[in-house]
Motif scaffolding. Structure first.
Motif, PDB file in Angstrom:
ATOM      1  N   ILE A   1       1.692  11.167  13.335  1.00  8.98           N
ATOM      2  CA  ILE A   1       2.544  10.862  12.178  1.00  8.98           C
ATOM      3  C   ILE A   1       3.126  12.161  11.609  1.00  8.98           C
ATOM      4  N   ARG A   2       2.270  13.162  11.448  1.00  7.33           N
ATOM      5  CA  ARG A   2       2.739  14.448  10.896  1.00  7.33           C
ATOM      6  C   ARG A   2       3.700  15.132  11.859  1.00  7.33           C
ATOM      7  N   PHE A   3       3.420  15.018  13.144  1.00 11.21           N
ATOM      8  CA  PHE A   3       4.274  15.641  14.162  1.00 11.21           C
ATOM      9  C   PHE A   3       5.715  15.147  14.041  1.00 11.21           C
ATOM     10  N   HIS A   4       5.854  13.878  13.633  1.00 16.03           N
ATOM     11  CA  HIS A   4       7.195  13.299  13.488  1.00 16.03           C
ATOM     12  C   HIS A   4       7.757  13.504  12.076  1.00 16.03           C
ATOM     13  N   GLY A   5       7.062  14.287  11.262  1.00 15.54           N
ATOM     14  CA  GLY A   5       7.591  14.605   9.939  1.00 15.54           C
ATOM     15  C   GLY A   5       7.279  13.561   8.883  1.00 15.54           C
ATOM     16  N   PHE A   6       6.362  12.649   9.164  1.00 17.67           N
ATOM     17  CA  PHE A   6       5.965  11.653   8.166  1.00 17.67           C
ATOM     18  C   PHE A   6       4.589  12.034   7.596  1.00 17.67           C
ATOM     19  N   ASP A   7       4.161  11.232   6.617  1.00 13.59           N
ATOM     20  CA  ASP A   7       2.911  11.543   5.924  1.00 13.59           C
ATOM     21  C   ASP A   7       1.941  10.358   6.103  1.00 13.59           C
ATOM     22  N   PRO A   8       0.722  10.622   6.574  1.00 10.22           N
ATOM     23  CA  PRO A   8      -0.235   9.504   6.738  1.00 10.22           C
ATOM     24  C   PRO A   8      -0.435   8.696   5.454  1.00 10.22           C
ATOM     25  N   VAL A   9      -0.237   9.318   4.304  1.00 10.48           N
ATOM     26  CA  VAL A   9      -0.440   8.579   3.048  1.00 10.48           C
ATOM     27  C   VAL A   9       0.501   7.377   2.982  1.00 10.48           C
ATOM     28  N   THR A  10       1.720   7.548   3.470  1.00 10.55           N
ATOM     29  CA  THR A  10       2.688   6.448   3.414  1.00 10.55           C
ATOM     30  C   THR A  10       2.938   5.796   4.777  1.00 10.55           C
ATOM     31  N   SER A  11       2.451   6.422   5.847  1.00 11.29           N
ATOM     32  CA  SER A  11       2.765   5.878   7.180  1.00 11.29           C
ATOM     33  C   SER A  11       1.553   5.332   7.928  1.00 11.29           C
ATOM     34  N   LEU A  12       0.377   5.367   7.304  1.00 13.11           N
ATOM     35  CA  LEU A  12      -0.798   4.844   8.002  1.00 13.11           C
ATOM     36  C   LEU A  12      -1.352   3.650   7.237  1.00 13.11           C
ATOM     37  N   ILE A  13      -1.499   2.527   7.940  1.00 12.66           N
ATOM     38  CA  ILE A  13      -2.143   1.347   7.336  1.00 12.66           C
ATOM     39  C   ILE A  13      -3.521   1.211   7.963  1.00 12.66           C
ATOM     40  N   GLU A  14      -4.538   1.300   7.137  1.00 14.39           N
ATOM     41  CA  GLU A  14      -5.903   1.166   7.651  1.00 14.39           C
ATOM     42  C   GLU A  14      -6.451  -0.209   7.274  1.00 14.39           C
ATOM     43  N   LEU A  15      -6.805  -0.967   8.290  1.00 15.53           N
ATOM     44  CA  LEU A  15      -7.317  -2.327   8.053  1.00 15.53           C
ATOM     45  C   LEU A  15      -8.767  -2.259   7.602  1.00 15.53           C
ATOM     46  N   ARG A  16      -9.062  -2.935   6.522  1.00 21.42           N
ATOM     47  CA  ARG A  16     -10.443  -2.907   5.978  1.00 21.42           C
ATOM     48  C   ARG A  16     -11.027  -4.310   5.928  1.00 21.42           C
ATOM     49  N   PRO A  17     -12.345  -4.410   6.055  1.00 20.56           N
ATOM     50  CA  PRO A  17     -12.977  -5.718   5.817  1.00 20.56           C
ATOM     51  C   PRO A  17     -12.788  -6.117   4.363  1.00 20.56           C
ATOM     52  N   GLY A  18     -12.796  -7.413   4.089  1.00 25.19           N
ATOM     53  CA  GLY A  18     -12.695  -7.862   2.710  1.00 25.19           C
ATOM     54  C   GLY A  18     -13.914  -7.435   1.905  1.00 25.19           C
ATOM     55  N   ALA A  19     -13.804  -7.577   0.572  1.00 24.01           N
ATOM     56  CA  ALA A  19     -14.922  -7.188  -0.286  1.00 24.01           C
ATOM     57  C   ALA A  19     -16.184  -7.918   0.170  1.00 24.01           C
ATOM     58  N   ALA A  20     -17.296  -7.204   0.222  1.00 26.01           N
ATOM     59  CA  ALA A  20     -18.603  -7.757   0.599  1.00 26.01           C
ATOM     60  C   ALA A  20     -18.667  -8.190   2.064  1.00 26.01           C
ATOM     61  N   GLU A  21     -17.658  -7.823   2.876  1.00 24.72           N
ATOM     62  CA  GLU A  21     -17.719  -8.153   4.304  1.00 24.72           C
ATOM     63  C   GLU A  21     -17.852  -6.870   5.107  1.00 24.72           C
ATOM     64  N   ARG A  22     -18.358  -7.002   6.344  1.00 23.47           N
ATOM     65  CA  ARG A  22     -18.569  -5.789   7.138  1.00 23.47           C
ATOM     66  C   ARG A  22     -17.628  -5.709   8.333  1.00 23.47           C
ATOM     67  N   VAL A  23     -16.955  -6.789   8.647  1.00 25.49           N
ATOM     68  CA  VAL A  23     -15.995  -6.720   9.753  1.00 25.49           C
ATOM     69  C   VAL A  23     -14.637  -7.257   9.290  1.00 25.49           C
ATOM     70  N   ILE A  24     -13.611  -6.849  10.024  1.00 30.66           N
ATOM     71  CA  ILE A  24     -12.245  -7.231   9.645  1.00 30.66           C
ATOM     72  C   ILE A  24     -11.956  -8.629  10.186  1.00 30.66           C
ATOM     73  N   ARG A  25     -11.405  -9.481   9.355  1.00 29.85           N
ATOM     74  CA  ARG A  25     -11.071 -10.838   9.820  1.00 29.85           C
ATOM     75  C   ARG A  25      -9.787 -10.798  10.660  1.00 29.85           C
TER      76      ARG A  25
END
Ligand SMILES: Cc1ncc(COP(=O)(O)O)c(C=O)c1O
Length: 425
Positions: free
Chosen positions: A148-172
């Motif tokens: 992402i940085r190599f292409h001149g973008f910023d991980p803060v705005t260009s990376l989507i990290e999938l998270r489990p829901g609250a109180a869950e341990r795996v991603i649905r």
């Protein structure tokens, strides 16, 4: 076998081993020794697979050709080194459900992920995001952030990290599809593990690919924990690319050469940007040593260097065994072995630990990730001291993976027996 049919007691494990049609494959592997000289209980094939006994012969053959022929081994060896990597093509394609032209063994995993992103992560102002699991293996996180940085973008705005829901341990799975539906127009690349290294969760690769493509995204998979663990149908599912290492489930040995898949629809896209090296150059004119790169068709066109023959030789030994055993047969035993592990752990009804890996067999591979409330690291170390090898992932996960090629039901039984005893202390 359905969980309800499992029984407690070591004699049941012995009966299961006695009627296991794949049990004889264990003899084809070197099993490390525990402190008392007996076979260790090795539940760590998700980290480094065991050595097939036949590896030595395969490697020695190449040492011999090198010894006797020197450079001529490239052409006159028993298995000439020039096309040697192709000895792995058919079996690799078979293992991951691909056409032979779609796979190649080369480099190592993170290198291949970067090479794939050079070609397939081509961000624009409107479409620049990469989707990964928030618990992706660190190397993948570093790799995508650096791209992402190599292409001149910023991980803060260009990376989507999938998270489990609250109180869950795996991603649905449905949460992944919702993110793609919602953000798809700004997503350039979806790069997920086929099996998450930490939770052992299998993602629905066919559905993710379909949803990603419907939104115009490129889809790739890191199959480090999937190749050799679960059946894959890469050609049919249709991701743009995939990459995997061969030292875990595939038993190729430490640092073994990795695998790469490029879907055939990209195999002749000559204008794709790619990093080039002479081994990816058209083989008919490679030795004319011209200055201009002309890629080979298919996945082979992404090769850079002439490959490490000794590593390929070791991998051949293991791939022969996979071919012989058949991934569908291995999966059938794996589902049963892992189900038995789950059953024995559930019998404890203990608040001291919980299984975070999904309960449905189709949503997991061989690995169960056990979350331990207290002293987990100490318990893992004590197990190791006793010759029971699994591994620890901070902050609270014990990863245990019975391998259908060389683990037994008795291994699983004895692991649970000692684990529970150590928990109680
Ligand atoms: C999911 C995953 N991705 C990437 C890597 C990094 O592999 P390599 O060191 O072969 O590049 C690993 C290594 O364990 C892994 O488990």
């Amino acid at each position: 076998m359905a969980a309800t049919a499992f029984q407690v007691g070591e004699s049941f494990a012995g009966q299961m081993d006695g009627r296991d049609p794949l049990a004889h494959f264990r003899e084809r592997f070197h099993i490390p020794r525990g402190v008392d000289g007996s076979d260790a209980i090795y539940l760590c094939g998700h980290s480094l697979g065991l050595q097939p006994k036949s590896v030595r012969g395969y490697v020695e053959q190449e040492l011999k050709d090198w010894e006797l022929l020197g450079v001529e081994g490239h052409f006159r060896g028993k298995n000439p080194w020039m096309p040697y990597h192709r000895l792995l093509t058919e079996q690799t394609a078979e293992l991951v459900g691909a056409n032979p032209s779609e796979v190649v063994v080369m480099n190592s995993l993170t290198v291949n992920l970067h090479l794939m992103m050079v070609s397939f992560y081509r961000p624009t102002a409107e479409r620049h995001k990469i989707v990964i699991e928030d618990s992706a293996f660190p190397s993948d996180q570093y790799a995508v952030k650096s791209q992402i940085r190599f292409h001149g973008f910023d991980p803060v705005t260009s990376l989507i990290e999938l998270r489990p829901g609250a109180a869950e341990r795996v991603i649905r799975d449905e949460d992944i599809l919702n993110v793609i539906a919602r953000e798809g127009d700004s997503i350039a690349l979806i790069l997920l593990g086929g099996v998450n290294y930490s939770s052992g969760q299998v993602f629905d690769m066919a559905a993710v690919t379909k949803a990603g493509h419907a939104k115009g995204c490129v889809v790739g998979f890191d199959l480090a924990h999937a190749a050799g663990n679960i059946p894959l149908h890469l050609h049919e599912w249709g991701p743009d690319f995939a990459a995997w290492c061969s030292y875990k489930y595939l038993n190729g040995g430490p640092g073994c050469i990795a695998g790469c898949f490029v879907h055939e629809r990209h195999g002749k896209e000559w204008n794709l940007p790619r990093f080039a090296g002479w081994w990816g150059h058209d083989q008919d004119s490679r030795f004319q040593m011209g200055p201009d790169f002309k890629p080979m068709p298919g996945a082979e066109g992404w090769q850079l260097s002439n490959p490490p023959i000794l590593s390929l030789a070791a991998l051949r030994a293991s791939m022969e065994i996979f071919h012989e055993a058949g991934i569908e047969n291995l999966r059938e035993k794996s589902v049963s072995l892992t189900g038995y592990l789950e059953y024995l752990l559930d019998q404890q009804h203990s608040p001291a630990f919980s299984i975070i890996t999904p309960r449905q067999p189709e949503r997991r591979g061989a690995q169960l990730s056990i979350r331990i409330q207290r002293n987990g690291r100490v318990i893992c170390d004590k197990l190791t001291d006793e010759g029971i090898l699994c591994d620890w992932r901070e902050p609270d996960i014990l990863r245990v993976a019975p391998m259908p090629l060389y683990n037994t039901f008795t291994d699983v039984y004895r692991f649970v027996e000692r684990f529970v005893a150590l928990l109680g202390k």
